[in-house]
Structure formats: C-alpha cells, structure tokens
Design a protein around this motif. Structure first.
Motif, PDB file in Angstrom:
ATOM      1  N   THR A 129       0.832  -1.204   0.000  1.00  0.00           N
ATOM      2  CA  THR A 129       0.000   0.000   0.000  1.00  0.00           C
ATOM      3  C   THR A 129       0.867   1.254   0.000  1.00  0.00           C
ATOM      4  O   THR A 129       0.556   2.226  -0.698  1.00  0.00           O
ATOM      5  CB  THR A 129      -0.960  -0.006   1.202  1.00  0.00           C
ATOM      6  OG1 THR A 129      -1.743  -1.203   1.146  1.00  0.00           O
ATOM      7  CG2 THR A 129      -1.872   1.198   1.188  1.00  0.00           C
ATOM      8  N   MET A 130       1.952   1.230   0.741  1.00  0.00           N
ATOM      9  CA  MET A 130       2.870   2.372   0.722  1.00  0.00           C
ATOM     10  C   MET A 130       3.446   2.571  -0.681  1.00  0.00           C
ATOM     11  O   MET A 130       3.579   3.709  -1.147  1.00  0.00           O
ATOM     12  CB  MET A 130       3.980   2.177   1.755  1.00  0.00           C
ATOM     13  CG  MET A 130       3.485   2.326   3.182  1.00  0.00           C
ATOM     14  SD  MET A 130       4.619   1.818   4.493  1.00  0.00           S
ATOM     15  CE  MET A 130       6.188   2.402   3.981  1.00  0.00           C
ATOM     16  N   MET A 131       3.757   1.487  -1.375  1.00  0.00           N
ATOM     17  CA  MET A 131       4.291   1.581  -2.736  1.00  0.00           C
ATOM     18  C   MET A 131       3.222   2.086  -3.705  1.00  0.00           C
ATOM     19  O   MET A 131       3.514   2.896  -4.592  1.00  0.00           O
ATOM     20  CB  MET A 131       4.832   0.225  -3.208  1.00  0.00           C
ATOM     21  CG  MET A 131       6.053  -0.260  -2.449  1.00  0.00           C
ATOM     22  SD  MET A 131       7.479   0.820  -2.658  1.00  0.00           S
ATOM     23  CE  MET A 131       7.502   1.691  -1.123  1.00  0.00           C
ATOM     24  N   PHE A 132       1.962   1.614  -3.556  1.00  0.00           N
ATOM     25  CA  PHE A 132       0.867   2.115  -4.403  1.00  0.00           C
ATOM     26  C   PHE A 132       0.749   3.627  -4.255  1.00  0.00           C
ATOM     27  O   PHE A 132       0.642   4.367  -5.237  1.00  0.00           O
ATOM     28  CB  PHE A 132      -0.494   1.530  -3.993  1.00  0.00           C
ATOM     29  CG  PHE A 132      -0.667   0.058  -4.147  1.00  0.00           C
ATOM     30  CD1 PHE A 132       0.008  -0.666  -5.117  1.00  0.00           C
ATOM     31  CD2 PHE A 132      -1.552  -0.628  -3.328  1.00  0.00           C
ATOM     32  CE1 PHE A 132      -0.180  -2.029  -5.263  1.00  0.00           C
ATOM     33  CE2 PHE A 132      -1.752  -1.985  -3.464  1.00  0.00           C
ATOM     34  CZ  PHE A 132      -1.062  -2.684  -4.433  1.00  0.00           C
ATOM     35  N   MET A 133       0.740   4.074  -3.007  1.00  0.00           N
ATOM     36  CA  MET A 133       0.559   5.501  -2.736  1.00  0.00           C
ATOM     37  C   MET A 133       1.747   6.310  -3.261  1.00  0.00           C
ATOM     38  O   MET A 133       1.564   7.361  -3.883  1.00  0.00           O
ATOM     39  CB  MET A 133       0.366   5.737  -1.231  1.00  0.00           C
ATOM     40  CG  MET A 133      -0.883   5.091  -0.660  1.00  0.00           C
ATOM     41  SD  MET A 133      -2.401   5.604  -1.460  1.00  0.00           S
ATOM     42  CE  MET A 133      -2.486   7.294  -0.950  1.00  0.00           C
ATOM     43  N   ALA A 134       2.963   5.828  -3.029  1.00  0.00           N
ATOM     44  CA  ALA A 134       4.151   6.545  -3.506  1.00  0.00           C
ATOM     45  C   ALA A 134       4.140   6.643  -5.032  1.00  0.00           C
ATOM     46  O   ALA A 134       4.442   7.702  -5.593  1.00  0.00           O
ATOM     47  CB  ALA A 134       5.422   5.839  -3.025  1.00  0.00           C
ATOM     48  N   ALA A 135       3.780   5.557  -5.703  1.00  0.00           N
ATOM     49  CA  ALA A 135       3.709   5.587  -7.168  1.00  0.00           C
ATOM     50  C   ALA A 135       2.640   6.562  -7.640  1.00  0.00           C
ATOM     51  O   ALA A 135       2.850   7.299  -8.614  1.00  0.00           O
ATOM     52  CB  ALA A 135       3.432   4.183  -7.704  1.00  0.00           C
ATOM     53  N   GLY A 136       1.510   6.608  -6.953  1.00  0.00           N
ATOM     54  CA  GLY A 136       0.451   7.552  -7.308  1.00  0.00           C
ATOM     55  C   GLY A 136       0.889   8.993  -7.106  1.00  0.00           C
ATOM     56  O   GLY A 136       0.664   9.843  -7.967  1.00  0.00           O
ATOM     57  N   PHE A 137       1.533   9.271  -5.969  1.00  0.00           N
ATOM     58  CA  PHE A 137       2.018  10.625  -5.703  1.00  0.00           C
ATOM     59  C   PHE A 137       3.027  11.048  -6.764  1.00  0.00           C
ATOM     60  O   PHE A 137       2.970  12.159  -7.289  1.00  0.00           O
ATOM     61  CB  PHE A 137       2.670  10.726  -4.318  1.00  0.00           C
ATOM     62  CG  PHE A 137       1.748  10.481  -3.160  1.00  0.00           C
ATOM     63  CD1 PHE A 137       0.376  10.707  -3.250  1.00  0.00           C
ATOM     64  CD2 PHE A 137       2.251  10.009  -1.961  1.00  0.00           C
ATOM     65  CE1 PHE A 137      -0.464  10.487  -2.170  1.00  0.00           C
ATOM     66  CE2 PHE A 137       1.423   9.777  -0.875  1.00  0.00           C
ATOM     67  CZ  PHE A 137       0.070  10.018  -0.979  1.00  0.00           C
ATOM     68  N   ALA A 138       3.972  10.157  -7.064  1.00  0.00           N
ATOM     69  CA  ALA A 138       5.005  10.471  -8.059  1.00  0.00           C
ATOM     70  C   ALA A 138       4.390  10.703  -9.435  1.00  0.00           C
ATOM     71  O   ALA A 138       4.782  11.635 -10.148  1.00  0.00           O
ATOM     72  CB  ALA A 138       6.035   9.340  -8.111  1.00  0.00           C
TER      73      ALA A 138
END
Length: 142
Positions: free
Chosen positions: A124-133
């Motif tokens: 979930t942290m990776m999903f969110m980081a990819a979305g933010f980026a």
C-alpha cells in the motif's frame, strides 16, 4: 492548500468507508476470501470449477452499485481529461502492477491492512508513492 468546502463531504466518505469495510469483512467471513478485485476478476478470466458464479456476482454487484446510487441521488459528473490511448495504457500498467504486487489496492489496502499484514502495508505504501510520483510528474514536469 485550501479546502473546497462545497466538495468536502466527510459524512458520506465515512459512510462509504464503513460500507466497504463491512462488505470486505462479510465477504471474508462467508466466503473465506479476501475481497481483492484484481484477483476476483483474474479468476473470471481463467475459471476454476465451481469458482465462477460468486466472482460473476461480485463483479455484477460492483457494476450495479452506481445504478442503486441513482435511486437516492444523481451521479456526479464524470470528467476524463485524457484520450482513450492513455486510458488503455494506464489500465494495462495497473494490471501489470497488480501482478507484480500480488494484489491490488482493495486486496492489500482494505483487506490486508485490516489484518495487519506487513506485506500489505508495504504494498500500500508503494501504491501511494507511485500515485504521488505520477501526479507530480504529470502535473508539474510534463
């Protein structure tokens, strides 16, 4: 940053979150499975015995939800600021990502986090980081 108060709807957001949590918990309780949409849809593409009917019912319920919403309120305006090619590419990238991540935001973010799964927390942290980026690159660099 400022809040656009006409679109700030914490009660409906809370109600929606509670319904998603309740539905996921009931699904796990009665079906013994995680309500991960990518896994459910993938299972429809390669059915396994008597495994298909509940998957069809699940997807049909998701498709019927906006129709039920229409009974109570008009649907919000849908605005898509890109063309079909970009939407197709985005869908393919999401599909690839769910394969690499062994699940999607519903499986990891809703069901996995509620089970305190470290793997789901990282996913979930990776999903969110990819979305933010992605949002940053698209809005500020392109």
């Amino acid at each position: 940053m400022s809040i656009e108060w006409t679109h700030f709807t914490p009660l409906s957001a809370l109600a929606g979150g509670l319904l998603i949590g309740l539905a996921s918990a009931l699904f796990a309780l009665f079906n013994g499975r995680v309500a991960g949409v990518s896994g459910i849809v993938a299972g429809m593409l390669r059915p396994n015995g008597g495994d298909i009917l509940w998957r069809i019912a699940f997807v049909a319920g998701m498709a019927a939800a906006p129709l039920l919403y229409l009974v109570f309120s008009p649907l919000p305006e849908i605005r898509i600021d890109t063309g079909p090619a970009v939407l197709l590419l985005a869908g393919l990238l999401v599909g690839i990502g769910t394969q690499y991540g062994s699940g999607c935001t519903s499986g990891h973010g809703v069901c996995g986090l509620s089970r305190l799964s470290p793997r789901s927390l990282l996913a979930t942290m990776m999903f969110m980081a990819a979305g933010f980026a992605t949002v940053y690159v698209v809005r500020h660099m392109l």
